[in-house]
Design a protein around this motif. Sequence first.
Motif, PDB file in Angstrom:
ATOM      1  N   ASN A   1      -7.071   6.727   2.274  1.00 52.22           N
ATOM      2  CA  ASN A   1      -6.692   5.138   2.686  1.00 52.22           C
ATOM      3  C   ASN A   1      -7.784   4.265   3.943  1.00 52.22           C
ATOM      4  O   ASN A   1      -8.331   3.415   3.504  1.00 52.22           O
ATOM      5  CB  ASN A   1      -5.702   5.016   3.622  1.00 52.22           C
TER       6      ASN A   1
ATOM      7  N   GLY B   1     -12.378  -3.593   2.833  1.00 48.68           N
ATOM      8  CA  GLY B   1     -12.878  -4.488   3.503  1.00 48.68           C
ATOM      9  C   GLY B   1     -13.899  -5.584   2.838  1.00 48.68           C
ATOM     10  O   GLY B   1     -14.376  -6.893   3.773  1.00 48.68           O
TER      11      GLY B   1
ATOM     12  N   ALA C   1      -9.535   1.156   2.460  1.00 47.02           N
ATOM     13  CA  ALA C   1      -9.072   0.318   3.274  1.00 47.02           C
ATOM     14  C   ALA C   1     -10.461  -0.430   3.007  1.00 47.02           C
ATOM     15  O   ALA C   1     -11.166  -1.977   3.636  1.00 47.02           O
ATOM     16  CB  ALA C   1      -9.168   0.444   4.943  1.00 47.02           C
TER      17      ALA C   1
ATOM     18  N   GLY D   1      -7.396  -7.009  -1.769  1.00 43.25           N
ATOM     19  CA  GLY D   1      -5.733  -5.999  -0.400  1.00 43.25           C
ATOM     20  C   GLY D   1      -4.605  -5.958  -0.740  1.00 43.25           C
ATOM     21  O   GLY D   1      -3.638  -5.176  -0.840  1.00 43.25           O
TER      22      GLY D   1
ATOM     23  N   TRP E   1       0.721  -0.845  -0.201  1.00 39.50           N
ATOM     24  CA  TRP E   1       0.475   0.048   0.029  1.00 39.50           C
ATOM     25  C   TRP E   1       0.460   1.259   0.597  1.00 39.50           C
ATOM     26  O   TRP E   1       0.631   2.417  -0.359  1.00 39.50           O
ATOM     27  CB  TRP E   1      -1.100   0.624   1.045  1.00 39.50           C
TER      28      TRP E   1
END
Length: 451
Positions: free
Chosen positions: A246, A254, A250, A260, A78
């Motif tokens: 961010n 998620g 996520a 991811g 990331w």
Amino acid sequence: MGVPQQQPPHPAWSGQAGEVQDPPAPERDLVIDLARFFCLALVVVGHTMMVSPVLHADGTVSTENTLARQEWFEPIIWIFMVMPLFFVAGGITGLQSWRRLRARGGTGFEFAQARLLRLIRPAAALLAVMFAGLWAARLFGVEPQVVELIVTGAGMPLWFLAAYLAAQLNIPLLASLHDRSPWLALAGLTAMVVAVDCLRGGLPILAYANIIFLWCAVQQLGFILADAPAHKPSASTLVGIIIASNLLLALVTGLGLYRGNMLVNLNPPNLCLLILGVAQGAALQLARPVLTGVAAAKWVRAVVGLAGRRAMTVYLWHLPLLAAMSGLLLLTGFPKPAAGTAGWWWSRPLVLFGIVVLLVPVLAVFGRLEERPTASAHSRRRPAAAVVTAVVVVFIPVADAAFNGLTLGLLGGGAACFALAVLLLGRIPVAAAGGTKGPLPPPPLSANVEP
């Protein structure tokens, strides 16, 4: 940021505008130079921790991406997936380049001519040398699987070349949309990215359309930064953008809407990389005051300037050289620790050193192909049909490699296509000192704002 003032909208490709005075030669943007150097260095180092060929007892060869198998790697990528940042930087310099050329009476076809030559001349040399070398290796009895491993190493940089060219060649059109409504232009591209992501489940091949939409959208972020007033947005706003981006990333990962792993999201690209690009663009703007001081140091300028003049050669050649070195070592008795072991990790600095050593003669021989290809001030400009034909000729082998994989035969065909495109494009006339003819201003000219 010291960028040119926004000009009134112009026709995207015609360049037909009223008389305007030549803009002054721009100062080199040292921060963008430094950002590009950081991206390039990180890519080279990262690849040394990914390529891991394995020779099996039955004589077959397979490759493993050792870094991607590490549990700690997914959150780290990331931070270190820097491809969006590279396109943001390309958007900043690309918009500046187009506006300067347009102010001198240049057209979108001349912009495309310069951009194509700058990128495909080094690539044509790489493909030709690899085809000749690997064809000779086959004749001398090198195992076909080893040859295939090296061919695969050439294929990975080509996807970037295709994506970057697609984004850069669209700058005249996208800049026109940006001049009219920057946020609407970005929103439109973002909507196209989301639409492709939504439809790719039913038609997987459609996902590759985001090679254009996604990277053009990230490049558009660079346009917005290029026109941002100095010291704006505020630091608190930029921090908020980074945090919000961010958190959104996520959320979508998620919920299982996207993976991811940013390497998975890279090929084919999806919305995650645009969100990541927003965060990285804001981080670049936030860090600009600090980076300006770092980039101004003499030794930093020397290192970054040296690497920047040969950046495309380094990018195109480092992975094929890494694959070739790894493949040839399989044919020797040189110790080869198992991938992922402590011995393998300790060997990575040696591998990196080996790549640097191999790059030195390559840069000496082929690095000059990145120099701006100019001719005399009285050279004829290429007709639009020649530029359009060159674009088609370049993208035929690149698209074939993207969909069907790179083969030895396609290497030879690609080299021929790229060489034909170079011939079609010719050379670029430069303006005479104090004159206005020619799409390029007189030298010296900063490498990161060419042409």
